[in-house]
Design a protein around this motif. Structure first.
Motif, PDB file in Angstrom:
ATOM      1  N   ALA A   1       0.880  -1.315   0.081  1.00  0.00           N
ATOM      2  CA  ALA A   1      -0.212  -0.009   0.170  1.00  0.00           C
ATOM      3  C   ALA A   1       0.954   1.219  -0.024  1.00  0.00           C
ATOM      4  CB  ALA A   1      -0.917  -0.051   1.177  1.00  0.00           C
ATOM      5  N   ALA A   2       0.609   2.255  -0.762  1.00  0.00           N
ATOM      6  CA  ALA A   2       1.280   3.398  -1.021  1.00  0.00           C
ATOM      7  C   ALA A   2       0.422   4.554  -0.819  1.00  0.00           C
ATOM      8  CB  ALA A   2       2.093   3.424  -2.387  1.00  0.00           C
ATOM      9  N   VAL A   3       0.801   5.712  -0.173  1.00  0.00           N
ATOM     10  CA  VAL A   3       0.146   6.986  -0.248  1.00  0.00           C
ATOM     11  C   VAL A   3       1.276   8.093  -0.308  1.00  0.00           C
ATOM     12  CG1 VAL A   3      -1.822   6.137   1.403  1.00  0.00           C
ATOM     13  CG2 VAL A   3       0.511   6.722   2.503  1.00  0.00           C
ATOM     14  N   ASP A   4       0.538   9.053  -0.810  1.00  0.00           N
ATOM     15  CA  ASP A   4       1.242  10.444  -0.945  1.00  0.00           C
ATOM     16  C   ASP A   4       1.867  10.934   0.325  1.00  0.00           C
ATOM     17  OD1 ASP A   4       0.287   9.982  -3.573  1.00  0.00           O
ATOM     18  OD2 ASP A   4      -1.000  11.912  -3.317  1.00  0.00           O
ATOM     19  N   GLY A   5       3.220  11.404   0.274  1.00  0.00           N
ATOM     20  CA  GLY A   5       3.681  12.218   1.555  1.00  0.00           C
ATOM     21  C   GLY A   5       4.705  13.140   1.021  1.00  0.00           C
ATOM     22  N   ASP A   6       5.340  13.842   1.854  1.00  0.00           N
ATOM     23  CA  ASP A   6       6.034  14.985   1.777  1.00  0.00           C
ATOM     24  C   ASP A   6       6.853  15.261   2.847  1.00  0.00           C
ATOM     25  OD1 ASP A   6       7.223  17.139   0.119  1.00  0.00           O
ATOM     26  OD2 ASP A   6       5.547  18.310   0.076  1.00  0.00           O
ATOM     27  N   ASN A   7       7.929  16.162   2.960  1.00  0.00           N
ATOM     28  CA  ASN A   7       8.716  16.730   3.807  1.00  0.00           C
ATOM     29  C   ASN A   7       9.343  15.653   4.653  1.00  0.00           C
ATOM     30  OD1 ASN A   7       7.695  19.560   3.317  1.00  0.00           O
ATOM     31  ND2 ASN A   7       5.885  19.165   4.315  1.00  0.00           N
ATOM     32  N   TYR A   8       9.979  14.811   3.825  1.00  0.00           N
ATOM     33  CA  TYR A   8      10.536  13.559   4.529  1.00  0.00           C
ATOM     34  C   TYR A   8       9.828  12.688   5.509  1.00  0.00           C
ATOM     35  CZ  TYR A   8      14.660  14.945   1.964  1.00  0.00           C
ATOM     36  OH  TYR A   8      15.568  15.119   1.056  1.00  0.00           O
ATOM     37  N   TRP A   9       8.462  12.859   5.172  1.00  0.00           N
ATOM     38  CA  TRP A   9       7.262  12.021   6.008  1.00  0.00           C
ATOM     39  C   TRP A   9       7.369  12.385   7.230  1.00  0.00           C
ATOM     40  CZ3 TRP A   9       3.976   8.965   3.069  1.00  0.00           C
ATOM     41  CH2 TRP A   9       4.432   8.531   1.758  1.00  0.00           C
ATOM     42  N   VAL A  10       7.628  13.632   7.634  1.00  0.00           N
ATOM     43  CA  VAL A  10       7.415  13.911   9.087  1.00  0.00           C
ATOM     44  C   VAL A  10       6.826  15.322   8.997  1.00  0.00           C
ATOM     45  CG1 VAL A  10       9.505  12.660   9.644  1.00  0.00           C
ATOM     46  CG2 VAL A  10       9.626  15.056   9.129  1.00  0.00           C
TER      47      VAL A  10
END
Length: 288
Positions: free
Chosen positions: A128-137
């Motif tokens: 399962a993949a989802v969208d992230g950003d900002n190094y995931w934090v």
């Protein structure tokens, strides 16, 4: 091999349509350790989420979900092996690199790698993949990818009769995020990272223009918290020509992971595709 996603009106988007949508990401988006500009993305039409728990009817689906933690809609991509029942599958969460989104994994040979896991006699699992950003934090922008992973994603998976996450796989920025997640989730069976975007110093991290200050970076940086990680459940793969090779060597030395491999390769989609079968075999041997 039948892979499709239904659009909002119940029409079926072909496997070719999925791959064409994924291909629009381009190789540049996958050079995720760099400050790649985000580009407009195309893909299959969104699919309405189920109102009650319902098993996946296709091996590959793409849906849009509203994330309160991220304060936006995100892609939810689920990829399962062809031959396994999709009801009650364990789940490995895949975290993408900088400048990309969850649809990156549609074009990286994920399903082929999952099929090889099953063919080798190991239990099947879904990715399962989802969208992230900002190094995931959470860097103080009202956008908390870690909270999405911890508090929202398990419910989205349960809606599809899948188990909660029990393994993580991350490329580049996603490697940073997967290791950060593992610090708070000690029960993970496996954590696999490829070309993890880690930083050996504050000037290096500061150059990414993500973290507000040194203290914020230090609170998240996996290299500064290896004592909170389980080396026996961790696999690290990195190319010798990867700009993060030095940092990943430090991770391997400090963590003594179950697998720590530095091999020829760069920080690009060719390397991700190359390590995918071995990384998912590592996950498959541990996930159940």
């Amino acid at each position: 091999m039948r892979r499709a996603a239904a659009d909002g009106g119940g029409h079926v988007v072909s496997r070719r349509g999925l791959l064409l949508g994924a291909a629009a990401l381009g190789g540049a988006a996958l050079l995720s350790g760099c400050d790649a500009e985000k580009r407009p993305l195309v893909g299959p039409p969104p699919v309405a989420p189920p109102h009650s728990p319902a098993p996946l009817t296709e091996a590959v689906t793409v849906q849009r979900m509203r994330s309160a933690a991220r304060n936006r809609e995100v892609n939810l991509v689920i990829i399962a092996p062809d031959s396994a029942s999709r009801v009650g599958l364990p789940v490995c969460v895949a975290l993408h690199g900088r400048g990309a989104d969850a649809r990156t994994f549609l074009d990286l040979g994920v399903q082929d790698a999952l099929n090889k896991v099953v063919a080798a006699g190991l239990p099947g699992f879904a990715v399962a993949a989802v969208d992230g950003d900002n190094y995931w934090v959470d860097v103080g922008k009202g956008d908390d990818p870690q909270r999405m992973l911890s508090e929202e994603l398990p419910g989205w998976l349960a809606q599809r009769q899948l188990r909660p996450p029990s393994a993580m796989f991350g490329i580049s920025m996603g490697g940073f995020g997967a290791l950060r997640y593992a610090r708070e989730h000690k029960d993970l069976k496996a954590v696999a990272v490829a070309g993890a975007a880690l930083f050996v110093s504050w000037p290096d991290a500061k150059s990414r223009k993500v973290f507000a200050d040194r203290a914020q970076w230090e609170s998240h940086e996996p290299l500064l918290h290896t004592d909170e990680l389980n080396g026996d459940a961790t696999g690290v793969w990195c190319g010798n020509s990867d700009p993060f090779a030095g940092a990943d060597r430090k991770l391997i030395k400090a963590l003594d992971p179950a697998v720590g491999k530095m091999t020829p390769g760069e920080h690009n989609d060719d390397f991700w595709r190359g390590v995918m079968p071995e990384a998912f075999k590592f996950v498959g041997e541990r996930i159940t």
